[in-house]
Design a protein around this motif. Structure first.
Motif, PDB file in Angstrom:
ATOM      1  N   UNK A 166     -26.007 -16.194  38.667  1.00 29.95           N
ATOM      2  CA  UNK A 166     -25.522 -14.783  38.801  1.00 29.95           C
ATOM      3  C   UNK A 166     -25.371 -14.536  40.499  1.00 29.95           C
ATOM      4  N   UNK A 167     -24.569 -13.736  40.837  1.00 28.67           N
ATOM      5  CA  UNK A 167     -24.465 -13.158  42.090  1.00 28.67           C
ATOM      6  C   UNK A 167     -25.072 -12.358  42.287  1.00 28.67           C
ATOM      7  N   UNK A 168     -25.765 -12.480  43.604  1.00 25.19           N
ATOM      8  CA  UNK A 168     -26.700 -11.454  44.357  1.00 25.19           C
ATOM      9  C   UNK A 168     -26.017 -10.132  44.371  1.00 25.19           C
ATOM     10  N   UNK A 169     -26.680  -9.071  43.687  1.00 31.79           N
ATOM     11  CA  UNK A 169     -26.000  -7.664  43.847  1.00 31.79           C
ATOM     12  C   UNK A 169     -26.039  -6.864  45.332  1.00 31.79           C
ATOM     13  N   UNK A 170     -26.878  -7.676  46.010  1.00 32.95           N
ATOM     14  CA  UNK A 170     -27.085  -6.988  47.557  1.00 32.95           C
ATOM     15  C   UNK A 170     -25.999  -7.425  48.187  1.00 32.95           C
ATOM     16  N   UNK A 171     -25.221  -6.387  48.864  1.00 30.65           N
ATOM     17  CA  UNK A 171     -24.262  -6.987  49.699  1.00 30.65           C
ATOM     18  C   UNK A 171     -24.796  -7.167  51.144  1.00 30.65           C
ATOM     19  N   UNK A 172     -24.054  -8.130  52.163  1.00 29.75           N
ATOM     20  CA  UNK A 172     -24.484  -8.135  53.347  1.00 29.75           C
ATOM     21  C   UNK A 172     -24.547  -6.758  54.195  1.00 29.75           C
ATOM     22  N   UNK A 173     -25.241  -6.643  54.919  1.00 37.62           N
ATOM     23  CA  UNK A 173     -25.395  -5.216  55.653  1.00 37.62           C
ATOM     24  C   UNK A 173     -24.273  -5.189  56.625  1.00 37.62           C
ATOM     25  N   UNK A 174     -23.248  -4.449  56.816  1.00 32.23           N
ATOM     26  CA  UNK A 174     -22.524  -4.580  57.660  1.00 32.23           C
ATOM     27  C   UNK A 174     -22.343  -2.968  58.408  1.00 32.23           C
ATOM     28  N   UNK A 175     -21.341  -2.618  59.445  1.00 37.30           N
ATOM     29  CA  UNK A 175     -21.359  -1.530  60.122  1.00 37.30           C
ATOM     30  C   UNK A 175     -21.122  -0.368  59.069  1.00 37.30           C
ATOM     31  N   UNK A 176     -20.194  -0.440  58.146  1.00 36.47           N
ATOM     32  CA  UNK A 176     -20.065   0.666  57.207  1.00 36.47           C
ATOM     33  C   UNK A 176     -21.224   0.975  56.535  1.00 36.47           C
ATOM     34  N   UNK A 177     -21.976   0.195  55.908  1.00 32.70           N
ATOM     35  CA  UNK A 177     -23.213   0.658  55.373  1.00 32.70           C
ATOM     36  C   UNK A 177     -24.195   1.204  56.321  1.00 32.70           C
ATOM     37  N   UNK A 178     -24.458   0.653  57.627  1.00 33.16           N
ATOM     38  CA  UNK A 178     -25.364   1.327  58.534  1.00 33.16           C
ATOM     39  C   UNK A 178     -24.634   2.764  58.755  1.00 33.16           C
ATOM     40  N   UNK A 179     -23.377   3.034  58.921  1.00 26.00           N
ATOM     41  CA  UNK A 179     -22.754   4.294  58.981  1.00 26.00           C
ATOM     42  C   UNK A 179     -23.049   5.288  57.925  1.00 26.00           C
ATOM     43  N   UNK A 180     -22.896   4.642  56.562  1.00 20.41           N
ATOM     44  CA  UNK A 180     -23.267   5.685  55.545  1.00 20.41           C
ATOM     45  C   UNK A 180     -24.980   5.854  55.531  1.00 20.41           C
ATOM     46  N   UNK A 181     -25.457   5.075  55.705  1.00 18.67           N
ATOM     47  CA  UNK A 181     -27.124   5.351  55.655  1.00 18.67           C
ATOM     48  C   UNK A 181     -27.297   6.176  56.903  1.00 18.67           C
ATOM     49  N   UNK A 182     -26.742   6.136  58.171  1.00 13.89           N
ATOM     50  CA  UNK A 182     -26.976   7.121  59.067  1.00 13.89           C
ATOM     51  C   UNK A 182     -26.492   8.664  58.584  1.00 13.89           C
ATOM     52  N   UNK A 183     -25.534   8.675  58.011  1.00 10.80           N
ATOM     53  CA  UNK A 183     -24.855   9.780  57.555  1.00 10.80           C
ATOM     54  C   UNK A 183     -25.607  10.502  56.761  1.00 10.80           C
ATOM     55  N   UNK A 184     -26.120   9.825  55.616  1.00 15.42           N
ATOM     56  CA  UNK A 184     -27.196  10.367  54.715  1.00 15.42           C
ATOM     57  C   UNK A 184     -28.537  10.831  55.402  1.00 15.42           C
ATOM     58  N   UNK A 185     -28.818  10.100  56.388  1.00 16.09           N
ATOM     59  CA  UNK A 185     -30.226  10.512  56.893  1.00 16.09           C
ATOM     60  C   UNK A 185     -29.704  11.782  57.735  1.00 16.09           C
ATOM     61  N   UNK A 186     -28.584  12.130  58.581  1.00 20.66           N
ATOM     62  CA  UNK A 186     -28.334  13.117  59.241  1.00 20.66           C
ATOM     63  C   UNK A 186     -28.054  14.530  58.338  1.00 20.66           C
ATOM     64  N   UNK A 187     -27.750  14.302  57.208  1.00 14.47           N
ATOM     65  CA  UNK A 187     -27.530  15.412  56.410  1.00 14.47           C
ATOM     66  C   UNK A 187     -28.493  15.631  55.542  1.00 14.47           C
ATOM     67  N   UNK A 188     -29.804  14.895  55.479  1.00 11.27           N
ATOM     68  CA  UNK A 188     -30.700  15.306  54.489  1.00 11.27           C
ATOM     69  C   UNK A 188     -31.489  16.696  54.896  1.00 11.27           C
ATOM     70  N   UNK A 189     -31.625  17.296  53.949  1.00 16.92           N
ATOM     71  CA  UNK A 189     -32.485  18.493  54.043  1.00 16.92           C
ATOM     72  C   UNK A 189     -33.643  18.662  52.724  1.00 16.92           C
ATOM     73  N   UNK A 190     -33.329  17.702  51.891  1.00 12.62           N
ATOM     74  CA  UNK A 190     -34.323  17.671  50.695  1.00 12.62           C
ATOM     75  C   UNK A 190     -34.511  16.293  50.185  1.00 12.62           C
ATOM     76  N   UNK A 191     -35.441  16.203  49.688  1.00 10.81           N
ATOM     77  CA  UNK A 191     -35.638  14.542  49.076  1.00 10.81           C
ATOM     78  C   UNK A 191     -36.639  14.639  48.096  1.00 10.81           C
ATOM     79  N   UNK A 192     -36.690  13.429  47.240  1.00  4.09           N
ATOM     80  CA  UNK A 192     -37.781  13.331  46.345  1.00  4.09           C
ATOM     81  C   UNK A 192     -38.815  12.457  47.192  1.00  4.09           C
TER      82      UNK A 192
END
Length: 154
Positions: A1-27
């Protein structure tokens, strides 16, 4: 089975940072202070200076849980108005909470969450900074990544 976790790249880092910057509520996931079972609460959160900040009341169970055991997790990211909610990006962050001086963050917090003006100064409210040690980003189907604190600029 192929690993479902992708290698972390600049697009993933940018998306993660965007989610963080826009966070106002969380579980916020904590360990119940009496039973030791998982417990989740929805809280206001804000990414600031490399940590998630949350303003919580000492009357709440999740604040009592953080005081007893600072290990916690936060799920950030909101489903969009259309489509399957599971196709929208979200991220789980493993954290350690530490109480901080809420007066130092008042202007920042109220600029981002102005309705908190109603209760910010209540004596039972405490500010916690959640230091992120690891993050699991799900950018939608087939877009899973594991990120370290350094990937988030911490």
């Amino acid at each position: 089975m192929t690993d479902p976790i992708n290698p972390t790249d600049d697009n993933a880092r940018a998306l993660a940072k965007d989610l963080l910057q826009n966070t106002r509520f969380a579980a916020l996931a904590v360990t119940h202070p009496e039973s030791g079972t998982p417990y989740v609460a929805r809280t206001a959160m804000l990414w600031h200076e490399g940590a998630l900040l949350t303003l919580v009341s000492t009357l709440s169970l999740h604040t009592k849980a953080l005081a007893k055991n600072p290990a916690c997790a936060a799920l950030i990211g909101e489903p969009g108005d259309k489509g399957d909610p599971l196709t929208h990006p979200r991220m789980t962050l493993m954290c350690t909470a530490q109480e901080v001086d809420k007066s130092a963050y008042k202007a920042t917090w109220l600029a981002a969450i102005p309705k908190a003006q109603l209760y910010y100064n209540f004596s039972d409210f405490r500010m916690y900074a959640l230091a992120v040690s690891e993050a699991h980003l799900n950018g939608g189907f087939g877009k899973a990544f594991t990120l370290g604190a350094d990937d988030l600029g911490v």
